[in-house]
Design an enzyme around this catalytic site. Structure first.
Site, short mmCIF file in Angstrom:
data_model
loop_
_atom_site.label_atom_id
_atom_site.label_comp_id
_atom_site.label_asym_id
_atom_site.label_seq_id
_atom_site.Cartn_x
_atom_site.Cartn_y
_atom_site.Cartn_z
N ASP A 16 0.85 -1.19 0.00
CA ASP A 16 0.00 0.00 0.00
C ASP A 16 0.90 1.25 0.00
O ASP A 16 0.90 2.00 0.97
CB ASP A 16 -0.94 -0.01 1.22
CG ASP A 16 -0.20 -0.17 2.56
OD1 ASP A 16 0.97 -0.61 2.56
OD2 ASP A 16 -0.79 0.16 3.61
N HIS A 248 9.35 0.01 9.43
CA HIS A 248 8.42 -1.13 9.48
C HIS A 248 8.60 -2.06 8.27
O HIS A 248 8.98 -3.22 8.41
CB HIS A 248 6.97 -0.63 9.50
CG HIS A 248 6.63 0.27 10.63
ND1 HIS A 248 6.48 -0.18 11.92
CD2 HIS A 248 6.39 1.61 10.68
CE1 HIS A 248 6.16 0.83 12.71
NE2 HIS A 248 6.11 1.92 11.98
#
Ligand SMILES: O=c1[nH]cnc2c1ncn2[C@@H]1O[C@H](CO)[C@@H](O)[C@H]1O
Length: 324
Positions: A16, A248
């Site tokens: 995303d 992340h």
């Protein structure tokens, strides 16, 4: 390293994009241990349409338009349309408010789910999905094809906050919060799942001074990332007292590329799908035999990352992204 047979590991990145997604995608493209065979898109940091546009754009930046992009779901697995997108983390365009020109390429004429199922069938046991957003596409693939969990090699996912606070609220991490029902399907599917949660990724910080080091590289990726990282740094300065940003997605990507950089425990993970703790991930370590049957009983084990060699991850991220 490449596998014993010398063949790089085939990976599909479900993404995303997203600033840290961009870093992870570039990192994968610079990693000889893996071969990126496709990108599939999902909402999360941005809506799915924009995720597809950004995925195509990033491949154009990298000169890798040979890699197909398959567009994923626009809604959650329960057909929910009230999505939470993190534009306040990544900018309205998902890539640091740089307003890059639209990509020239187009997604392939196949859904993300169909692509995942097709590739898993084509290379049984050989494809790793690195899932960097909510898990809708993966859960749909599991529902669509009963043999997907057996055919897919591994699912390495960035998600969850195991025994620590979330980043959406104290209970939930953003990717799991995005589609908790899908996450529960993935965790209980029986597939070989490795979850890298923010209990691990919060240990991997790219500092302000690392950013200056990045700036000293003339490498294409380093220069591109410097532009988009500004917004990500600003967000972290405001939201956390950390002097830097959490890596992340690159950490999850490296867990797929080089599993020796993390350690993990195994157990059954269930996801809270409603109430104030919606999106909470809870690992049962299978150490105790409870008197009652629980929602974790008889569920397959997954792997949950617990430690990371943060300096080694940071070093690899910097080295590969700074190459010219
Ligand atoms: O505070 C936040 N809210 C929502 N999403 C976030 C936040 N911080 C980071 N991320 C994004 O969500 C994934 C990790 O949970 C990462 O993709 C990160 O960029």
């Amino acid at each position: 390293m490449a596998s014993a047979a010398g063949e790089p590991k085939k990976i599909i990145i479900d993404t995303d994009p997203g600033i840290d997604d961009a870093m992870a995608i570039f990192l994968a493209l610079r990693s000889p241990e893996v071969e990126v065979i496709g990108l599939t898109t999902i909402y999360g940091n941005v809506y799915t349409t924009l995720a597809t546009r950004n995925a195509l754009h990033l491949l154009e930046v990298a000169d890798r338009t040979d890699i197909p992009v398959a567009e994923g779901s626009h809604v959650t697995i329960t057909k929910g349309t009230k999505l939470r997108v993190a534009d306040f983390v990544h900018g309205a365009d998902g890539l640091g408010n740089q307003n890059f020109p639209p990509p020239e390429g187009k997604p392939i004429d196949m859904s993300a789910t169909d692509f995942l199922v097709e590739q898993a069938n084509l290379y049984p046991g050989k494809v790793t999905v690195v899932a960097l957003g909510p898990l809708t596409n993966i859960a749909l693939a599991i529902q669509q094809d009963p043999s997907f969990v057996k055919n897919i090699g591994q699912i390495v996912l960035l998600g969850g906050a195991f025994a620590v606070n979330g980043n959406v609220n104290p209970a939930a991490e953003a990717n799991i919060f995005g589609d908790p029902d899908a996450a529960d399907i993935v965790f209980t599917s029986g597939a070989d799942v490795l979850a890298v949660g923010i209990n691990v990724t919060h240990q991997v910080v790219l500092t302000d001074s690392d950013r200056e080091t990045l700036a000293s590289s003339n490498g294409k990726f380093a220069q591109y990332l410097l532009k988009i990282l500004e917004v990500y740094f600003n967000y972290h300065h405001d939201a956390y007292s950390t002097k830097g940003v959490y890596l992340h997605d690159p950490t999850a990507m490296l867990a797929a590329i080089n599993p020796s950089l993390i350690t993990y425990v195994e157990g059954a993970v269930r996801v809270q799908t409603n109430g104030i703790t919606r999106g909470l991930t809870l690992l049962y370590n299978k150490q105790k035999r409870f008197a009652e049957i629980t929602e974790w009983s008889n569920q397959p084990s997954v792997k949950v990352a617990v430690t990371v060699d943060a300096p080694a991850v940071l070093k690899l991220v910097m080295k590969r992204l700074m190459e010219c």
